[in-house]
Scaffold this motif. Structure first.
Motif, PDB file in Angstrom:
ATOM      1  N   GLY A 198       0.803  -1.206   0.000  1.00 39.89           N
ATOM      2  CA  GLY A 198       0.000   0.000   0.000  1.00 39.89           C
ATOM      3  C   GLY A 198       0.834   1.254   0.000  1.00 39.89           C
ATOM      4  O   GLY A 198       1.986   1.250   0.458  1.00 39.89           O
ATOM      5  N   THR A 231      -8.639   0.420  -4.113  1.00 35.94           N
ATOM      6  CA  THR A 231      -8.114  -0.496  -5.114  1.00 35.94           C
ATOM      7  C   THR A 231      -6.715  -0.935  -4.727  1.00 35.94           C
ATOM      8  O   THR A 231      -5.916  -0.139  -4.236  1.00 35.94           O
ATOM      9  CB  THR A 231      -8.072   0.196  -6.500  1.00 35.94           C
ATOM     10  N   SER A 232      -6.404  -2.191  -4.981  1.00 36.02           N
ATOM     11  CA  SER A 232      -5.108  -2.745  -4.617  1.00 36.02           C
ATOM     12  C   SER A 232      -4.001  -2.205  -5.519  1.00 36.02           C
ATOM     13  O   SER A 232      -4.257  -1.666  -6.597  1.00 36.02           O
ATOM     14  CB  SER A 232      -5.139  -4.271  -4.714  1.00 36.02           C
ATOM     15  N   GLY A 288      -3.550   0.847  -2.881  1.00 31.93           N
ATOM     16  CA  GLY A 288      -3.478  -0.239  -1.920  1.00 31.93           C
ATOM     17  C   GLY A 288      -3.979   0.120  -0.534  1.00 31.93           C
ATOM     18  O   GLY A 288      -4.747   1.071  -0.357  1.00 31.93           O
ATOM     19  N   TYR A 289      -3.486  -0.618   0.449  1.00 31.10           N
ATOM     20  CA  TYR A 289      -4.044  -0.562   1.793  1.00 31.10           C
ATOM     21  C   TYR A 289      -2.946  -0.558   2.846  1.00 31.10           C
ATOM     22  O   TYR A 289      -1.784  -0.840   2.550  1.00 31.10           O
ATOM     23  CB  TYR A 289      -4.969  -1.766   1.999  1.00 31.10           C
ATOM     24  N   VAL A 302      -8.187  -5.593   2.880  1.00 32.73           N
ATOM     25  CA  VAL A 302      -8.250  -6.477   1.717  1.00 32.73           C
ATOM     26  C   VAL A 302      -9.300  -7.564   1.944  1.00 32.73           C
ATOM     27  O   VAL A 302     -10.107  -7.877   1.066  1.00 32.73           O
ATOM     28  CB  VAL A 302      -6.873  -7.112   1.447  1.00 32.73           C
TER      29      VAL A 302
END
Length: 340
Positions: free
Chosen positions: A229, A275-276, A283-284, A290
């Motif tokens: 992320g 969104t990844s 990302g995260y 997720v």
């Protein structure tokens, strides 16, 4: 100004760190520990800044190479560690994944819990846990360290009390959280020791990245060497740090050295869930998000939590690509103690 604590006893040994994170010097004639400096900030800030300028100018004869692996968290223990949830997108995802509506009050009244602050992990210490089934997760966050804050402080007073900024890995045990929350009494066992970045910096050190009480730079995490992320910590932050500090001080004063966290950095990215990296997004900052998205999309999560041997790295870079706080880099290891 950049400050760190080398491992030395319970409270570490304060060092001033050069802007490029290459050199350090121990200002023993000014303050012995970071808590000591925070307790006497009005008296020591000026001398510390003078020494910092000299270090960057190459005028400190006793300067030594700076080794991030020798660092404790800037405050190895603290009188107060309260973590907010300023990125309401993260909260919304948690609730949506379990089919629950989010109360409207969450957009106006911050969530905050009081964490354990007696034994923080060093930024390169392992995350030692007895059971993978507990659902070991990282949470990339930003935090501020305050001076004394009076009870009922205004947001302006809270902003003036912010002394330092640093990064956080707020380790969470996702498998234990539902049972604890079901008791209606908050987190405890599900929130073990957190780790903070090797270096804490004064807000002015961030330059234009410190705006409106927020750190406006991407928070970059790598899980097992793969980028996980890079959401921007200044984006989608519903409650800035002055609001969080004022919230924490509504019914009590905060002592110098209180740490207030932002909660997991989370960006919507123009969608309902983000969104990844693999899909072209930012990302995260935790595995749980997720899994939430997988649950929303597919009806069940597919991504597992951290296992023994997994590694997490959390870092933030300035516009020129230089590391600001140094890196939190930790490996998950099995706890071998008996507990007896």
């Amino acid at each position: 100004m950049k400050l760190a604590s080398l491992k030395d006893g319970r409270d570490g040994r304060l060092v001033i760190v050069s802007r490029g994170l290459t050199l350090c010097t121990a200002p023993t004639d000014i303050a012995a520990t970071l808590q000591d400096a925070l307790d006497r900030w009005e008296q020591v800030e000026g001398p510390l800044r003078t020494r910092y300028d000299a270090l960057n100018a190459g005028k400190v004869a006793e300067a030594l190479p700076f080794d991030q692996t020798a660092c404790a968290s800037p405050l190895p223990r603290a009188y107060q560690w309260a973590d907010g949830s300023a990125y309401v997108n993260h909260v919304e995802l948690v609730r949506k994944a379990r089919g629950a509506e989010m109360p409207e009050s969450f957009w106006t009244d911050p969530l905050m819990y009081q964490g354990g602050s007696d034994a923080f992990l060093a930024p390169h210490d392992p995350i030692v846990m007895a059971d993978e089934a507990w659902g070991i997760d990282f949470e990339g966050e930003v935090a501020v360290v305050t001076g004394d804050v009076p009870m009922g402080a205004s947001e302006a007073q809270a902003a003036d009390a912010i002394r330092l900024v640093m990064l956080v890995n707020d380790v969470s045990l996702r498998g234990l959280i539902p049972g604890e929350l079901a008791k209606g009494f908050g987190f405890f066992q599900s929130k073990p020791s957190s780790a903070f970045s090797p270096v804490a910096v004064t807000p002015d050190e961030l330059g234009e990245a410190w705006r409106d009480g927020k750190v406006c730079r991407p928070l970059v995490s790598h899980l097992n060497g793969q980028k996980f992320g890079e959401p921007d910590a200044g984006t989608d932050m519903t409650f800035n740090f002055p609001k969080l500090v004022a919230h924490a001080a509504k019914t009590r004063p905060l002592g110098a050295g209180a740490i207030i966290g932002s909660g997991t950095v989370s960006n919507k990215q123009g969608t309902d869930h983000g969104t990844s990296i693999a899909e072209g997004g930012v990302g995260y900052s935790c595995i749980a998000e997720v899994r939430m998205i997988e649950t929303i999309r597919d009806g069940k999560p597919a991504t597992g939590f951290m296992k023994f041997g997994d590694r997490i790295r959390i870092e933030m870079f300035d516009a020129a690509g230089a590391s600001i706080f140094g890196a939190i880099e930790q490996e998950v290891r099995r706890y071998e103690g008996s507990g007896a």
